[in-house]
Design an enzyme around this catalytic site. Sequence first.
Site, PDB file in Angstrom:
ATOM      1  N   TYR A 146      22.284   3.369  92.521  1.00 10.44           N
ATOM      2  CA  TYR A 146      21.695   4.236  93.284  1.00 10.44           C
ATOM      3  C   TYR A 146      20.935   3.635  94.315  1.00 10.44           C
ATOM      4  CZ  TYR A 146      22.747   8.638  90.713  1.00 10.44           C
ATOM      5  OH  TYR A 146      23.229   9.622  90.348  1.00 10.44           O
ATOM      6  N   LYS A 195      27.332  -0.725  79.011  1.00 14.52           N
ATOM      7  CA  LYS A 195      28.768  -1.293  79.097  1.00 14.52           C
ATOM      8  C   LYS A 195      28.984  -2.724  79.054  1.00 14.52           C
ATOM      9  CE  LYS A 195      32.937  -0.221  79.725  1.00 14.52           C
ATOM     10  NZ  LYS A 195      34.036   0.462  78.546  1.00 14.52           N
ATOM     11  N   ASP A 227      31.355   4.774  77.132  1.00 15.02           N
ATOM     12  CA  ASP A 227      32.369   5.501  76.862  1.00 15.02           C
ATOM     13  C   ASP A 227      32.416   6.249  75.781  1.00 15.02           C
ATOM     14  OD1 ASP A 227      32.933   3.127  76.099  1.00 15.02           O
ATOM     15  OD2 ASP A 227      34.742   2.731  76.814  1.00 15.02           O
ATOM     16  N   ASP A 251      22.720   9.645  84.788  1.00 20.70           N
ATOM     17  CA  ASP A 251      22.963  10.835  85.602  1.00 20.70           C
ATOM     18  C   ASP A 251      24.211  11.443  84.900  1.00 20.70           C
ATOM     19  OD1 ASP A 251      23.193  12.622  87.821  1.00 20.70           O
ATOM     20  OD2 ASP A 251      24.902  11.107  88.403  1.00 20.70           O
ATOM     21  N   ASP A 255      24.279  14.997  82.426  1.00 16.78           N
ATOM     22  CA  ASP A 255      24.860  16.687  82.548  1.00 16.78           C
ATOM     23  C   ASP A 255      25.776  16.945  81.353  1.00 16.78           C
ATOM     24  OD1 ASP A 255      24.104  16.860  85.218  1.00 16.78           O
ATOM     25  OD2 ASP A 255      25.965  17.221  85.760  1.00 16.78           O
TER      26      ASP A 255
HETATM   27  C1  IPM Z   1      20.343  14.543  89.206  1.00 13.85           C
HETATM   28  C2  IPM Z   1      20.995  14.737  90.371  1.00 13.85           C
HETATM   29  C3  IPM Z   1      20.985  13.695  91.469  1.00 13.85           C
HETATM   30  C4  IPM Z   1      21.157  12.168  90.902  1.00 13.85           C
HETATM   31  C5  IPM Z   1      21.235  13.847  92.791  1.00 13.85           C
HETATM   32  C6  IPM Z   1      21.251  15.135  93.398  1.00 13.85           C
HETATM   33  C7  IPM Z   1      21.219  12.723  93.661  1.00 13.85           C
HETATM   34  O1  IPM Z   1      22.414  14.594  90.061  1.00 13.85           O
HETATM   35  O2  IPM Z   1      19.095  14.482  89.281  1.00 13.85           O
HETATM   36  O3  IPM Z   1      20.871  13.964  88.066  1.00 13.85           O
HETATM   37  O4  IPM Z   1      22.332  11.651  90.833  1.00 13.85           O
HETATM   38  O5  IPM Z   1      20.386  11.607  90.433  1.00 13.85           O
HETATM   39 MG    MG Z   2      22.595  14.398  88.086  1.00 13.72          MG
END
Ligand code: IPM
Ligand code: MG
Length: 360
Positions: A146, A195, A227, A251, A255
């Site tokens: 990032y 990884k 993975d 990230d 999710d």
């Molecule tokens: C998160 C989001 C952010 C990230 C985006 C919006 C830049 O997906 O906070 O997980 O990737 O960190």
């Molecule tokens: Mg995210």
Amino acid sequence: MDCRIVTIPGDGIGPEIVREACKVLDKTAQVYGHSFQYTEVLMGGCSIDAHGVPLTEEALETARQSDAVLLGAVGGNVGNSRWYDVAPGLRPEAGLLAIRKGLNLFANIRPAYLYQDLAEACPLKKEIIGDGFDMVIMRELTGGLYFGERHTEEVDGVLQATDTLTYNENEIRRIAVKAFDIARKRRKFVISVDKANVLDSSRLWRKVVEEVAKDYPDVRLEHMLVDNCAMQLVMNPGQFDVVLTENMFGDILSDEASMITGSIGMLSSASLNEGKFGMYEPSHGSAPDIAGRDIANPIATILSAAMMLRYSFDLDKEAEAIEKAVRKVLAEGWRTSDIMAEGCKKVGTAQMGDLIAAQI
Ligand code: IPM
Ligand code: MG
């Protein structure tokens, strides 16, 4: 206690959900005798519209001077809004990255657990869910891909893009320390995800995490390749306690972890610096498609406010009161549309906030 909170409603559903979190905070302040003062600043698309940049220096400075930051969400529809036809550094998300870096919020804590009342919404089979799961993803937030050098160039007439992934040992050590500290207050088990079969940065990650682990003989450490971790999360989520990982892997895995809880609308998060300062936000995005319709689920933001009370203000009792209020309202069958199930009672964003505030 007097606390100065900067609120960043942001874009999409952000303003609606932050409003409900403040409603619940105000009730908590009233019941427990505290005073929370709010200063609102712009970030993301709304800041681009007002000032031409996703985060102004003044907004960052206002946040820096506060005791904690409560954030809604930033951004519009990716690839399909006026905020995306601009240089990457001027997009709404750049504001988020700038505030993370600017406030040194390197430790991102994302809890993912299954509410028994919402078990029906979990997409996994019953035999996989078992007794449920309760994990915390510790994501490094200010390094890695990032924040590495990036550019796009033409090489011999062919377009080529480069992103770089760099970590130094200090960046790895400080997030590992946070992860082990948190594990100590939980089930004392860290799974560090990397990884290391391919990446140098992962090999260094493993080495430094192992060094840190020596200071925590009471905490068990295992390593897992990313993975495999993605697979294990849907095969045996109950095995995880604290998942420690770098920015990009975190990230993606966070999710996935939130999805298996049944609703991303339920999950809070905290981003902390070395000390007590933090920014608190729901794990979900700005959901522009449902903005302004009073249907968004405010619970993730309300639970983020509870994390703020716990981590930044040491108000554990008050944080528990909010978490308990959320469980009570769910147990009574109140649901926003994202978690609606048969036999439950559907409410909008504002009414969900009222119901939770009323339980404090
Ligand atoms: C998160 C989001 C952010 C990230 C985006 C919006 C830049 O997906 O906070 O997980 O990737 O960190
Ligand atoms: Mg995210």
